[in-house]
Design a protein around this motif. Structure first.
Motif, PDB file in Angstrom:
ATOM      1  N   ASN A   1      75.047 138.471  80.343  1.00  0.00           N
ATOM      2  CA  ASN A   1      75.105 138.676  79.095  1.00  0.00           C
ATOM      3  C   ASN A   1      76.338 140.019  79.341  1.00  0.00           C
ATOM      4  O   ASN A   1      75.392 140.811  78.643  1.00  0.00           O
ATOM      5  CB  ASN A   1      73.439 139.336  78.641  1.00  0.00           C
ATOM      6  CG  ASN A   1      73.645 139.506  76.793  1.00  0.00           C
ATOM      7  OD1 ASN A   1      74.927 138.930  75.922  1.00  0.00           O
ATOM      8  ND2 ASN A   1      72.958 140.127  76.717  1.00  0.00           N
ATOM      9  N   PHE A   2      77.471 139.622  79.749  1.00  0.00           N
ATOM     10  CA  PHE A   2      78.336 141.021  80.227  1.00  0.00           C
ATOM     11  C   PHE A   2      79.504 140.738  79.804  1.00  0.00           C
ATOM     12  O   PHE A   2      80.136 139.181  79.654  1.00  0.00           O
ATOM     13  CB  PHE A   2      78.362 141.127  81.492  1.00  0.00           C
ATOM     14  CG  PHE A   2      78.950 141.516  82.843  1.00  0.00           C
ATOM     15  CD1 PHE A   2      79.179 143.118  82.341  1.00  0.00           C
ATOM     16  CD2 PHE A   2      80.503 141.741  82.218  1.00  0.00           C
ATOM     17  CE1 PHE A   2      79.816 144.434  83.155  1.00  0.00           C
ATOM     18  CE2 PHE A   2      81.531 142.412  83.351  1.00  0.00           C
ATOM     19  CZ  PHE A   2      80.896 143.941  83.369  1.00  0.00           C
ATOM     20  N   THR A   3      79.616 142.271  78.828  1.00  0.00           N
ATOM     21  CA  THR A   3      80.790 141.417  78.424  1.00  0.00           C
ATOM     22  C   THR A   3      82.054 142.825  78.494  1.00  0.00           C
ATOM     23  O   THR A   3      80.699 144.026  78.206  1.00  0.00           O
ATOM     24  CB  THR A   3      81.325 141.119  76.823  1.00  0.00           C
ATOM     25  OG1 THR A   3      80.711 139.876  76.883  1.00  0.00           O
ATOM     26  CG2 THR A   3      82.682 140.996  77.091  1.00  0.00           C
TER      27      THR A   3
ATOM     28  N   ALA B   1      79.582 124.109  79.087  1.00  0.00           N
ATOM     29  CA  ALA B   1      77.844 124.648  78.530  1.00  0.00           C
ATOM     30  C   ALA B   1      78.490 126.060  78.414  1.00  0.00           C
ATOM     31  O   ALA B   1      76.735 125.473  77.556  1.00  0.00           O
ATOM     32  CB  ALA B   1      77.121 124.205  80.176  1.00  0.00           C
ATOM     33  N   LEU B   2      78.782 126.897  79.104  1.00  0.00           N
ATOM     34  CA  LEU B   2      78.286 128.127  78.829  1.00  0.00           C
ATOM     35  C   LEU B   2      79.451 128.520  77.558  1.00  0.00           C
ATOM     36  O   LEU B   2      79.222 129.644  76.864  1.00  0.00           O
ATOM     37  CB  LEU B   2      78.866 129.429  79.676  1.00  0.00           C
ATOM     38  CG  LEU B   2      78.255 129.139  80.861  1.00  0.00           C
ATOM     39  CD1 LEU B   2      78.405 130.078  82.287  1.00  0.00           C
ATOM     40  CD2 LEU B   2      76.560 129.639  80.703  1.00  0.00           C
TER      41      LEU B   2
ATOM     42  N   ALA C   1      85.067 135.739  89.335  1.00  0.00           N
ATOM     43  CA  ALA C   1      83.443 135.894  89.242  1.00  0.00           C
ATOM     44  C   ALA C   1      83.142 135.780  87.802  1.00  0.00           C
ATOM     45  O   ALA C   1      82.306 136.773  87.063  1.00  0.00           O
ATOM     46  CB  ALA C   1      83.560 137.123  90.060  1.00  0.00           C
ATOM     47  N   GLY C   2      83.753 135.411  86.864  1.00  0.00           N
ATOM     48  CA  GLY C   2      83.265 134.842  85.160  1.00  0.00           C
ATOM     49  C   GLY C   2      84.250 134.876  84.624  1.00  0.00           C
ATOM     50  O   GLY C   2      85.024 134.092  84.962  1.00  0.00           O
ATOM     51  N   ILE C   3      84.828 134.904  83.741  1.00  0.00           N
ATOM     52  CA  ILE C   3      85.946 134.592  83.401  1.00  0.00           C
ATOM     53  C   ILE C   3      86.995 135.275  82.657  1.00  0.00           C
ATOM     54  O   ILE C   3      86.052 136.268  81.734  1.00  0.00           O
ATOM     55  CB  ILE C   3      85.919 133.121  81.762  1.00  0.00           C
ATOM     56  CG1 ILE C   3      85.308 132.195  82.659  1.00  0.00           C
ATOM     57  CG2 ILE C   3      87.318 132.725  80.926  1.00  0.00           C
ATOM     58  CD1 ILE C   3      84.996 131.269  81.984  1.00  0.00           C
TER      59      ILE C   3
ATOM     60  N   VAL D   1      89.381 141.080  79.130  1.00  0.00           N
ATOM     61  CA  VAL D   1      88.010 141.383  78.427  1.00  0.00           C
ATOM     62  C   VAL D   1      88.060 139.819  80.174  1.00  0.00           C
ATOM     63  O   VAL D   1      87.748 139.218  79.486  1.00  0.00           O
ATOM     64  CB  VAL D   1      87.795 140.364  77.152  1.00  0.00           C
ATOM     65  CG1 VAL D   1      86.502 140.765  76.326  1.00  0.00           C
ATOM     66  CG2 VAL D   1      88.890 141.420  75.983  1.00  0.00           C
ATOM     67  N   TRP D   2      86.231 140.558  80.597  1.00  0.00           N
ATOM     68  CA  TRP D   2      86.385 140.311  81.164  1.00  0.00           C
ATOM     69  C   TRP D   2      84.695 139.690  80.899  1.00  0.00           C
ATOM     70  O   TRP D   2      83.783 140.258  80.334  1.00  0.00           O
ATOM     71  CB  TRP D   2      86.063 140.768  82.904  1.00  0.00           C
ATOM     72  CG  TRP D   2      85.939 140.067  83.938  1.00  0.00           C
ATOM     73  CD1 TRP D   2      85.099 139.042  84.363  1.00  0.00           C
ATOM     74  CD2 TRP D   2      84.301 140.895  84.548  1.00  0.00           C
ATOM     75  NE1 TRP D   2      84.542 138.708  85.449  1.00  0.00           N
ATOM     76  CE2 TRP D   2      84.582 139.988  86.106  1.00  0.00           C
ATOM     77  CE3 TRP D   2      84.363 142.453  85.503  1.00  0.00           C
ATOM     78  CZ2 TRP D   2      83.706 140.108  87.352  1.00  0.00           C
ATOM     79  CZ3 TRP D   2      83.666 142.564  85.818  1.00  0.00           C
ATOM     80  CH2 TRP D   2      83.434 141.935  86.902  1.00  0.00           C
TER      81      TRP D   2
END
Length: 141
Positions: free
Chosen positions: A132-134, A23-24, A82-84, A125-126
């Protein structure tokens, strides 16, 4: 909780997590343990976007007077953390454009310098897209 219920709960949690990732807009990865890296398609649009983001990071921190740009994404892997987290192997090259003469968008279109340096690099890259965090965690050549 018995073993059968534990497995069903884990399977449901995994399915929900996969649905959230889809979905993201995250590229689909092959299934595996959460601490292992899973292959993703290097040609995936999102992987390409993250590779360009990593090259922008490299250009901002490099002491080279010339801009460098992405030539090709060679390999890409992900893991949930905790994200991708994305580990992207890429080929980058020196361009004909100086750092002080181009914008970030222009540098992505600069022609490669004939005889300029070409290097294979790995960027990690996290991303937490719901925040909205990269962030580029590392960039090594």
């Amino acid at each position: 909780m018995n073993a059968s219920r534990s497995f069903k709960a884990l399977a449901l949690a995994g399915a929900c997590g996969a649905g959230l990732a889809l979905a993201l807009g995250a590229p689909q990865a092959q299934a595996g343990p959460s601490d292992a890296w899973s292959q993703v398609d290097p040609a995936d649009d999102h992987v390409q976007e993250l590779a360009r983001f990593a090259m922008d990071y490299f250009n901002q921190r490099s002491n080279d007077s010339m801009q460098h740009r992405l030539i090709k994404v060679l390999d890409a892997r992900t893991r949930v953390l905790a994200g991708i987290a994305y580990k992207i192997d890429l080929l980058e090259g020196e361009t004909e454009c100086g750092k002080n003469t181009t914008t970030k968008e222009e540098s992505r279109r600069c022609p490669l310098k004939e005889g300029g340096t070409r290097r294979r690099c790995t960027a990690e890259v996290w991303e937490r897209s719901w925040e909205n965090f990269t962030e580029v965690r590392s960039f090594d050549c």
